[in-house]
Design an enzyme around this catalytic site. Sequence first.
Site: not given
Ligand code: FUB
Length: 324
Positions: A15, A222
């Site tokens: 991320d 997301e």
């Molecule tokens: O790293 C945890 C979660 O996985 C993140 O918040 C999302 O965007 C995904 O990458």
Amino acid sequence: MEERRPLVRHIFTADPSAHVFGGKIYIYPSHDIPHDGPDDDEGGEYLMEDYHVLSMDSPEAECIDNGEALHMKDVPWVAKQMWAPDCECKDGKYYLYFPAKDREGVFHIGAAVSDSPIGPFKAEDSWIEGSMSIDPAVFRDDDGRYYMYAGGLWGGQLERWQTGSYEPHPHQPEGDEPALGPFFAEMADDMKSFREKPRMITILDEEGQPLKAEDEERRYFEGPWMHKYDGTYYLSYSTGTTHYICYAASDRPEGPFTYRGRILEPVLGWTTHHSIMEYEGKWYLFYHDCEISNGINHRRNVKFTQLHYNADGTIRTIYPYEEE
Ligand code: FUB
């Protein structure tokens, strides 16, 4: 530093939110913790507890791990799962934004402050009032205003906030119902609160209709990111279940945005998450995959590659495992 190679190998990182501060590149990733537990649809395998800031003097330079910048034990409201962070700078102070679960198992977004881009950061006692869900990305506009974009479906709990307050068992938009978008709020002057109540962003198709929940190849899931190119606001994000990084454009930071295309084809691993940064006139995509762990979803590593625009402002799709 070689492009499309893991930036560091001694810890698992994911991320990546990349920024240029004072002419140097700083990367704010999640810090994956290896374990042998199972994966689930709520992201229970992502058990992160702290943040390390990575830095590079330039895209060609070695990537440095600057050590622990913030740990869960130093954040009074956090119970677990410190997920994807971001950082912004205002008047010489650096503000780290991070999502985590409180003791009730609800995700909120916290802020922590430092005099240095590498921390250590001092967290506020509580989360940002009105914040919800995960994956904050804070964007500084040319006029000096700052905006937060955030939110993630499923384990990120975005569905639970559709009414403006928390609903543990929400209706899940499906079929031709409008898909959910990330939420958006302008930051207040103190950078630790919102100036306004967060509102949901709409992403439209080419006919001006909101993307539908069933349109999993294009709808928001997301990992939002905002950047501006040639006066246009580009909102990019992960489609989650279909594993693309896509983008939509608008002439306003709050949208509505119109879907424009794909930036990154699927990588090794379930999640895909990115940021976009300009350095000395060239644009770069930071992203992650599971190369080092050979595909274990919660043991990820951050990478970067150059990103190119076409003359009409569209972004050339990146195929992560093909030669440029
Ligand atoms: O790293 C945890 C979660 O996985 C993140 O918040 C999302 O965007 C995904 O990458």
